[in-house]
Design an enzyme around this catalytic site. Structure first.
Site, PDB file in Angstrom:
ATOM      1  N   GLY A 195       0.824  -1.202   0.000  1.00 41.26           N
ATOM      2  CA  GLY A 195       0.000   0.000   0.000  1.00 41.26           C
ATOM      3  C   GLY A 195       0.853   1.244   0.000  1.00 41.26           C
ATOM      4  N   VAL A 200       3.139   0.986   3.054  1.00 44.79           N
ATOM      5  CA  VAL A 200       2.855  -0.135   3.945  1.00 44.79           C
ATOM      6  C   VAL A 200       3.502  -1.390   3.367  1.00 44.79           C
ATOM      7  CG1 VAL A 200       1.061  -1.530   5.050  1.00 44.79           C
ATOM      8  CG2 VAL A 200       0.676   0.902   4.635  1.00 44.79           C
ATOM      9  N   ASP A 216     -12.419  10.185   9.797  1.00 43.23           N
ATOM     10  CA  ASP A 216     -12.153   9.821   8.404  1.00 43.23           C
ATOM     11  C   ASP A 216     -12.680   8.420   8.083  1.00 43.23           C
ATOM     12  OD1 ASP A 216     -11.291  10.519   5.876  1.00 43.23           O
ATOM     13  OD2 ASP A 216      -9.248   9.802   6.180  1.00 43.23           O
ATOM     14  N   LYS A 271       3.622   0.185   8.570  1.00 47.37           N
ATOM     15  CA  LYS A 271       3.465   1.485   7.920  1.00 47.37           C
ATOM     16  C   LYS A 271       4.692   2.330   8.212  1.00 47.37           C
ATOM     17  CE  LYS A 271       0.287   4.419   9.489  1.00 47.37           C
ATOM     18  NZ  LYS A 271      -1.056   5.027   9.650  1.00 47.37           N
TER      19      LYS A 271
END
Length: 362
Positions: free
Chosen positions: A49, A56, A168, A70
């Protein structure tokens, strides 16, 4: 900020031995040794990611446990603040429907967060990936995902005693485990409220266009009702498989849903594959969930339901629902463009770096 003092204390306790990690005293969260992180990720070779904050990587600890790491870019004030905020909040939370933070690592100006690995990637990948068959998520699976997200939100809003507002919520902030149980992630922008505090002021609007509470955008007042709004949009995305914000000529999601609702054609909100494959009783339930989602995106935060009320509506199908308020709630072009200039408010921008699998499709 409480997170600052917590991490400052931890960082002063640098490890002087070769052990993999030390416990921080917060629900089993660990400070990992950098060499352990590097070895687990094969020198950060398996990217699963990318996003505005960094990348990530998939990894495996010596114990055999799969992890997602991350790595934050650079040492900006924002990244440092987000890092400390996420460690502080997730270190104190444990729930079936929240991502589990295993630990963190700080090496000079580099910051790393270590999570449990989610083999089924993000919910977003099942909504927007053109290479995925839409029918992979049946309505039963969708219903369980929606209810799981709601239970996770109720926990952070009410049950954890931290009174956290996520700020979020969106499909890319929802991870799916091997059994498709949803896990809320992306807590770097989350905010802890004071006990008994129902809302707070925010000088910086954070989140993603299409999911932002209109009142929050206008006034900067953030509350748990802001998460309810984003949750409502997420429900509509799951049912329709449409983007929350469209810049390619497609009718915006909320406008499409409200138009169908006003015409008595809510059935056309449901994705065509789901319409074809589900039974009549399932379709009736899906239409009820659309109704609930419209109540969640009420422009007036005061009349918007709490997550606890939403869960009650989910479980008690015989309970009558209020009529949704359909008003002029679409941002004018000038206002949209004004917020669009901020990276954290770009359409589809993921403010979280999700611990996803190699099937990541955002």
């Amino acid at each position: 900020m409480a997170g600052t003092s917590f991490l400052d204390t931890v960082f002063r306790r640098r490890k002087k031995n070769s052990s993999d990690f030390i416990t921080t005293g917060f629900l089993g969260t660990f400070e990992f040794d950098f060499e352990t992180i590097r070895a687990a990720t094969d020198n950060f070779s398996h990217v699963i990611g990318r996003g505005g904050f960094g990348s990530v990587y998939k990894g495996r600890l010596s114990s055999g446990e799969e992890i997602a790491v991350k790595r934050l870019f650079g040492s900006s004030t924002r990244n440092e603040t987000d890092f400390r905020n996420e460690v502080e909040i997730l270190s104190k939370l444990r729930h079936k429907n929240l991502i589990r933070l295993l630990g963190f690592c700080s090496k000079q100006d580099q910051r790393y967060l270590v999570y449990e690995f989610m083999p089924n990637s993000t919910l977003q990948s099942y909504i927007s990936d053109p290479h995925r068959d839409s029918h992979q998520l049946s309505w039963e699976m969708c219903r369980n995902i929606v209810q799981g997200i709601a239970r996770g939100l109720r926990y952070i809003h009410e049950e954890s005693q931290l009174w956290v507002v996520h700020r979020d919520i969106k499909p890319s902030s929802i991870l799916l485990d091997l059994d498709f149980i949803p896990k809320i992630t992306g807590f770097e922008s989350a905010r802890m409220m004071q006990q008994g505090e129902s809302e707070g002021e925010s000088t910086i609007i954070v989140g993603t266009i299409g999911f932002l509470d209109p009142e929050y955008m206008r006034t900067g007042r953030v509350s748990v009702k802001s998460d309810v709004y984003s949750f409502g949009v997420t429900i509509l995305m799951i049912i329709s498989r449409r983007k929350a914000f469209s810049s390619g000529g497609q009718e915006p999601l909320i406008e499409h849903v409200m138009r169908c609702w006003n015409r008595g054609e809510a059935i056309y909100v449901v994705h065509e594959v789901m319409r074809e494959q589900e039974r009549d009783d399932s379709i009736s339930e899906i239409l009820r969930y659309i109704h609930i989602a419209l109540l969640c995106i009420d422009e007036n935060a005061e009349t918007r339901p709490t997550i606890d009320k939403v869960l009650h509506w989910f479980s008690c199908c015989s309970t009558p629902l209020p009529e949704p308020t359909i008003g002029d709630r679409f941002l004018v072009e000038a206002e949209t463009n004004r917020f669009f200039s901020s990276p954290s408010l770009s359409p589809g921008y993921s403010s979280d770096m999700s611990p996803t699998s190699s099937h990541h499709g955002d």
